[in-house]
Motif scaffolding. Structure first.
Motif, mmCIF file in Angstrom:
data_model
loop_
_atom_site.group_PDB
_atom_site.id
_atom_site.type_symbol
_atom_site.label_atom_id
_atom_site.label_comp_id
_atom_site.label_asym_id
_atom_site.label_seq_id
_atom_site.Cartn_x
_atom_site.Cartn_y
_atom_site.Cartn_z
ATOM 1 N N TYR A 70 0.803 -1.222 0.000
ATOM 2 C CA TYR A 70 0.000 0.000 0.000
ATOM 3 C C TYR A 70 0.842 1.281 0.000
ATOM 4 C CZ TYR A 70 -3.786 3.200 0.625
ATOM 5 O OH TYR A 70 -4.658 4.231 0.418
ATOM 6 N N HIS A 71 1.919 1.252 0.792
ATOM 7 C CA HIS A 71 2.752 2.454 0.924
ATOM 8 C C HIS A 71 3.475 2.812 -0.369
ATOM 9 C CE1 HIS A 71 2.212 2.379 5.326
ATOM 10 N NE2 HIS A 71 2.115 1.079 5.122
ATOM 11 N N MET A 110 -14.758 -2.009 2.358
ATOM 12 C CA MET A 110 -14.060 -3.075 3.081
ATOM 13 C C MET A 110 -14.740 -3.381 4.421
ATOM 14 S SD MET A 110 -10.129 -2.017 2.262
ATOM 15 C CE MET A 110 -9.416 -2.959 3.610
ATOM 16 N N ARG A 154 -16.343 -6.909 5.392
ATOM 17 C CA ARG A 154 -15.870 -7.587 6.584
ATOM 18 C C ARG A 154 -17.054 -7.936 7.498
ATOM 19 N NH1 ARG A 154 -10.577 -7.165 8.476
ATOM 20 N NH2 ARG A 154 -10.097 -6.004 6.597
ATOM 21 N N TYR A 184 -9.004 8.799 9.929
ATOM 22 C CA TYR A 184 -8.468 7.559 9.354
ATOM 23 C C TYR A 184 -8.261 7.705 7.844
ATOM 24 C CZ TYR A 184 -9.597 4.894 13.636
ATOM 25 O OH TYR A 184 -9.653 4.402 14.908
ATOM 26 N N VAL A 185 -9.290 8.293 7.173
ATOM 27 C CA VAL A 185 -9.194 8.463 5.714
ATOM 28 C C VAL A 185 -7.954 9.280 5.378
ATOM 29 C CG1 VAL A 185 -10.270 9.534 3.687
ATOM 30 C CG2 VAL A 185 -11.691 8.279 5.322
ATOM 31 N N VAL A 229 -4.803 7.232 5.775
ATOM 32 C CA VAL A 229 -4.650 6.267 4.680
ATOM 33 C C VAL A 229 -4.233 6.994 3.412
ATOM 34 C CG1 VAL A 229 -5.911 4.714 3.127
ATOM 35 C CG2 VAL A 229 -6.214 4.517 5.596
ATOM 36 N N PHE A 230 -4.906 8.113 3.149
ATOM 37 C CA PHE A 230 -4.595 8.893 1.952
ATOM 38 C C PHE A 230 -3.129 9.321 1.943
ATOM 39 C CE2 PHE A 230 -4.241 13.191 0.105
ATOM 40 C CZ PHE A 230 -4.436 12.837 -1.219
ATOM 41 N N ARG A 266 -0.834 7.772 3.370
ATOM 42 C CA ARG A 266 -0.058 6.535 3.474
ATOM 43 C C ARG A 266 0.715 6.429 4.788
ATOM 44 N NH1 ARG A 266 -1.496 7.242 -1.419
ATOM 45 N NH2 ARG A 266 -1.914 5.470 -2.771
ATOM 46 N N THR A 322 -0.746 4.994 7.174
ATOM 47 C CA THR A 322 -1.158 3.625 7.485
ATOM 48 C C THR A 322 -1.806 3.067 6.219
ATOM 49 O OG1 THR A 322 -2.491 2.233 8.935
ATOM 50 C CG2 THR A 322 -3.392 4.387 8.401
ATOM 51 N N ASP A 323 -2.354 1.847 6.318
ATOM 52 C CA ASP A 323 -3.019 1.284 5.141
ATOM 53 C C ASP A 323 -4.454 0.953 5.515
ATOM 54 O OD1 ASP A 323 -3.357 -1.854 5.636
ATOM 55 O OD2 ASP A 323 -1.546 -1.096 6.634
ATOM 56 N N PRO A 324 -5.332 0.854 4.522
ATOM 57 C CA PRO A 324 -6.759 0.659 4.827
ATOM 58 C C PRO A 324 -7.036 -0.632 5.612
ATOM 59 C CG PRO A 324 -6.354 0.522 2.451
ATOM 60 C CD PRO A 324 -5.122 1.034 3.079
ATOM 61 N N PHE A 325 -6.236 -1.673 5.373
ATOM 62 C CA PHE A 325 -6.504 -2.953 6.024
ATOM 63 C C PHE A 325 -6.350 -2.865 7.539
ATOM 64 C CE2 PHE A 325 -5.729 -3.855 1.673
ATOM 65 C CZ PHE A 325 -6.631 -4.857 1.383
ATOM 66 N N THR A 326 -5.281 -2.207 7.952
ATOM 67 C CA THR A 326 -5.041 -2.051 9.379
ATOM 68 C C THR A 326 -6.170 -1.251 10.034
ATOM 69 O OG1 THR A 326 -2.680 -2.096 8.897
ATOM 70 C CG2 THR A 326 -3.329 -1.223 11.048
ATOM 71 N N VAL A 327 -6.582 -0.185 9.373
ATOM 72 C CA VAL A 327 -7.645 0.658 9.922
ATOM 73 C C VAL A 327 -8.962 -0.104 10.011
ATOM 74 C CG1 VAL A 327 -9.051 2.707 9.504
ATOM 75 C CG2 VAL A 327 -6.586 2.799 9.118
ATOM 76 N N VAL A 328 -9.278 -0.806 8.931
ATOM 77 C CA VAL A 328 -10.554 -1.526 8.880
ATOM 78 C C VAL A 328 -10.589 -2.622 9.947
ATOM 79 C CG1 VAL A 328 -11.949 -3.103 7.462
ATOM 80 C CG2 VAL A 328 -11.110 -0.959 6.495
ATOM 81 N N ASP A 329 -9.471 -3.327 10.105
ATOM 82 C CA ASP A 329 -9.382 -4.327 11.171
ATOM 83 C C ASP A 329 -9.802 -3.739 12.504
ATOM 84 O OD1 ASP A 329 -8.538 -6.418 9.669
ATOM 85 O OD2 ASP A 329 -6.406 -6.227 10.140
#
Lengths: 312, 312
Positions: free
Chosen positions: A38-39, A266, A270, B288-289, B292-293, B295, B297-304
């Motif tokens: 992603y990065h 997502m 989920r 969070y957005v 992610v935007f 970078r 962090t990544d969307p997967f980590t946030v969504v988790d």
């Protein structure tokens, strides 16, 4: 068929292929790959191509790719066929690309079909684009087969959308166009030596006049893609649009919006999976189903209570 | 344009029309109506009709409707056009039905198009069928325009599925057929006076032989719908299938399964709306957005982390 991120970062095309397969099928390790890459995304020029069947989209994109290759840029293509749940979309990629492009190591082609839901297809397309982007491809095309809501959703993953039209199609096609006109950043009248090219040009201009005034007026280019005529101008127009997106701040805005909607999707997926894997298999839920089936209660009342508990 | 359940229960057709509109657009009162009528559903014979464009589906269903009317049964039709997000599906119902059926008070026709998502369309179709069922219509047809995954999803709301084929279509159409063969309970070769009817019959039989052996072997009827030829036999076959469903316990089983999947879909929709209306507008989510935007962090980590909190 081991996959290693090291091979991926070393530019191994097979590693890219495997990464896309893992992500497409949501195999183990899928999320780790997406987190890793992603990065490194956000660098490529992502171009969506849509238009009526028979407009010559694939011929045009082949011609465009050759132009980008002349400029020394590497190119990825995600060819998406959402129309048939049965073909798996493989026809598209396999049929069209049996030409010299497949021998060029600077070009990577991948076709995707509907295996799950259409929504899933749009997200898989987005993931494949991210993988190609992180892999280091400079320009990425998202190609769709036809025109419809699912195509529109898929093409929304691009920064710039190219709409390919062709003179002399019937009224049905004209009606469909109304929908894709809204998403076009650059228009191409392909097979422009056919009768009706001027009329089509006037029609597009009129439809654009009807839309809201924007700072970007979509240019209308004319090509004969199978003779490479006019193709360079399309590349220029695509570059102009990219520059416009960057300078106006729209590129950032669109990408931020996309990050937002991807995250919401997502979360949505989920939660669905959680419901599918947990709730739907419990005796409690089976009891509710039985009550609804026997009309002792109705689904709305039951759903109210279940959802209420989740968000209590 | 007041709506009252009293008018609905009194058999007022306008009240039915309004109820469907309220439900289709999810206007205020939508859930109350569905809760009210739910206990009165499950009586109608629900028949899905699908097949390639040009197979004469609407002519055939008009002919079938006339047969059911002769038997004194009232008939409802939900005509669904999922192919275009722009037509709203209205073309179908309006174009086809400008005939004597529209004057018959025992026939109620309603067309539906894609205004929201395709999934939404399938659920709206199911709701319209339930309203017609509770209203007291004896036989309800679900008609689709073409053949594709979305049509298959829509037709799954029927107890019996009629697949209409026509001799002498090309190979593309034959390929598509493979998908709809799986869902056919009764097959009709319409325009059976055309060349190729026998060959088509053999092809269908062969494909049916390839499938898993079932207790119900789908019959293949032949019609010339615009001359009313063979139509009575189709009505008989539909009745036979209904009897088979009832006696084998399959009708219950299918309806229980449908209750289950409808409930899961409703839970799904409700949670999505909750996310859309609450979570997505919070400052926390916007933060969070942004991360992610940029970078960070990544969307997967946030969504988790977000999903983890919901189901903690």
């Amino acid at each position: 068929m081991e996959f290693s991120m090291k091979d991926f970062w070393n530019g191994n095309r097979r590693a890219l292929a495997r990464a896309i397969t893992i992500v497409e099928n949501e195999r183990d390790g899928y999320e780790d790959i997406m987190k890793d890459i992603y990065h490194h995304t956000g660098r490529a020029q992502v171009i969506g191509i849509t238009g009526a069947p028979g407009a010559g989209k694939s011929t045009l994109s082949d011609a465009l790719i050759k132009q980008f290759r002349k400029q020394g840029k590497t190119v990825g293509i995600v060819a998406v066929d959402p129309t048939s749940p049965f073909s798996g979309g493989a026809i598209l990629g396999d049929r069209i690309r049996m030409n010299d492009l497949t021998l060029d190591k600077g070009v990577y082609i991948r076709s995707m079909g509907t295996r799950g839901s259409l929504g899933g297809l749009s997200r898989k397309t987005a993931d494949a684009v991210k993988l190609m982007d992180a892999f280091g491809l400079d320009v990425i095309f998202i190609e769709t087969v036809g025109v419809g809501q699912s195509e529109v959703d898929i093409v929304k993953n691009a920064d710039t959308t190219l709409v390919v039209l062709v003179p002399g199609l019937g009224d049905d096609i004209q009606a469909i166009k109304a929908g894709i006109l809204e998403i076009g950043d650059v228009f191409v009248i392909n097979k422009c030596d056919r009768d009706g090219a001027d009329r089509l040009n006037v029609e597009i201009e009129m439809m654009l006049d009807l839309g809201e005034a924007q700072n970007w007026r979509p240019p209308i280019e004319r090509t004969i893609a199978n003779k490479d005529q006019g193709v360079e101008d399309v590349v220029t127009a695509l570059g102009d649009h990219r520059k416009y997106l960057e300078e106006s701040g729209l590129l950032e805005e669109r990408r931020r919006e996309r990050a937002r909607s991807e995250m919401l999707e997502m979360i949505h997926d989920r939660i669905s999976r959680h419901i599918e894997e947990n709730l739907s298999k419990t005796g409690e839920f089976n009891g509710y189903v039985e009550d609804v089936f026997e009309r002792k209660t109705d689904p709305f009342t039951v759903v109210d209570s279940i959802v209420g508990k989740i968000f209590k």
